[in-house]
Design a protein around this motif. Sequence first.
Motif, short mmCIF file in Angstrom:
data_model
loop_
_atom_site.label_atom_id
_atom_site.label_comp_id
_atom_site.label_asym_id
_atom_site.label_seq_id
_atom_site.Cartn_x
_atom_site.Cartn_y
_atom_site.Cartn_z
N THR A 38 0.81 -0.97 -0.31
CA THR A 38 0.02 0.38 0.13
C THR A 38 0.97 1.28 -0.34
OG1 THR A 38 -1.63 -1.47 1.15
CG2 THR A 38 -1.78 1.33 1.07
N LEU A 39 1.44 0.81 0.69
CA LEU A 39 2.44 2.56 0.35
C LEU A 39 3.61 2.47 -0.14
CD1 LEU A 39 5.11 1.86 4.17
CD2 LEU A 39 3.61 4.08 3.50
N ILE A 40 3.90 1.32 -1.51
CA ILE A 40 4.44 1.68 -2.39
C ILE A 40 3.70 2.55 -3.60
CG2 ILE A 40 5.73 -0.05 -4.40
CD1 ILE A 40 6.95 -1.34 -1.88
N SER A 41 2.21 1.87 -3.23
CA SER A 41 1.07 2.44 -4.73
C SER A 41 0.57 3.39 -4.22
CB SER A 41 -0.12 0.98 -4.22
OG SER A 41 -0.68 1.24 -3.44
N PHE A 60 -10.09 4.33 -2.22
CA PHE A 60 -10.33 3.19 -2.61
C PHE A 60 -9.40 2.11 -1.76
CE2 PHE A 60 -10.16 -0.23 -5.48
CZ PHE A 60 -11.12 -0.71 -6.05
N SER A 61 -8.96 2.60 -1.60
CA SER A 61 -7.94 1.58 -0.45
C SER A 61 -8.58 1.62 0.92
CB SER A 61 -6.72 2.16 0.30
OG SER A 61 -5.51 2.15 -1.17
N MET A 62 -9.49 2.02 1.44
CA MET A 62 -9.62 1.96 2.54
C MET A 62 -11.63 0.80 2.26
SD MET A 62 -10.39 5.54 4.43
CE MET A 62 -9.72 6.79 3.45
N LEU A 63 -12.46 1.23 1.67
CA LEU A 63 -12.70 0.03 1.10
C LEU A 63 -12.82 -1.07 0.49
CD1 LEU A 63 -15.47 2.90 -1.93
CD2 LEU A 63 -15.84 1.90 1.10
N GLY A 64 -11.47 -1.31 -0.20
CA GLY A 64 -10.37 -2.76 0.24
C GLY A 64 -10.49 -3.12 1.07
N VAL A 65 -10.27 -2.52 2.13
CA VAL A 65 -10.88 -3.66 3.35
C VAL A 65 -12.04 -4.86 3.14
CG1 VAL A 65 -10.74 -3.73 6.06
CG2 VAL A 65 -9.88 -2.16 4.20
N ILE A 66 -12.71 -4.33 2.77
CA ILE A 66 -14.32 -5.01 2.60
C ILE A 66 -13.83 -6.80 2.15
CG2 ILE A 66 -16.54 -5.16 2.39
CD1 ILE A 66 -16.53 -2.39 2.24
N PRO A 67 -13.52 -6.20 0.49
CA PRO A 67 -13.10 -7.54 0.42
C PRO A 67 -12.15 -8.69 1.43
CG PRO A 67 -13.17 -6.31 -1.11
CD PRO A 67 -12.77 -5.54 -0.18
N HIS A 68 -11.34 -8.01 1.41
CA HIS A 68 -10.46 -8.83 2.55
C HIS A 68 -11.13 -9.63 3.70
CE1 HIS A 68 -6.32 -10.30 5.01
NE2 HIS A 68 -7.37 -9.47 6.31
N ALA A 98 -16.13 -10.13 -3.99
CA ALA A 98 -16.44 -8.59 -3.15
C ALA A 98 -15.07 -7.89 -4.22
CB ALA A 98 -15.83 -9.34 -1.91
N ALA A 99 -14.38 -8.24 -4.37
CA ALA A 99 -13.15 -7.30 -4.89
C ALA A 99 -14.16 -7.15 -6.41
CB ALA A 99 -11.71 -7.99 -5.40
N TRP A 106 -17.32 1.19 -7.76
CA TRP A 106 -16.86 1.56 -8.09
C TRP A 106 -16.52 2.76 -9.17
CZ3 TRP A 106 -14.78 4.79 -3.93
CH2 TRP A 106 -13.63 6.10 -4.84
N GLN A 107 -16.86 1.90 -9.58
CA GLN A 107 -17.03 2.58 -11.53
C GLN A 107 -18.22 2.80 -11.26
OE1 GLN A 107 -16.02 -1.06 -13.44
NE2 GLN A 107 -13.63 -0.81 -13.88
N TYR A 108 -19.67 2.18 -10.91
CA TYR A 108 -20.65 2.83 -10.93
C TYR A 108 -21.25 4.49 -10.20
CZ TYR A 108 -25.86 3.32 -11.14
OH TYR A 108 -27.29 3.68 -10.72
#
Length: 111
Positions: A38-41, A60-68, A98-99, A106-108
Amino acid sequence: MIWLKMLIGALMVLLIQLFAQTRFFYLAALAPLFPTFTLISHFIVGTERSPADLKVALIFSMLGVIPHLIYTLVVFFSISYVSLYKALLLGVVAWTIAAAILVIAWQYIQA
């Protein structure tokens, strides 16, 4: 720069393996959550895009926690009923679904 990224990834795998062999084995589950990639990206997006674009990536990174979280829950509840390999596979399938839903939503929202 790519060598540094590969080295960081290899060090994280080594750290996970070392933690798994100690009495603090549960730290092996925390190590991959360290925001190495995440730091690199965020650094790359932050240096190649505008601050506004970085903020979008951060949300989007914050929302990415949901699939995890979904992956973890599926493995947690299925491990009592199926083998480790099947539980992990179910978790990966759940994460993928989920992802995909997250990306489509997100695109919508962004359109």
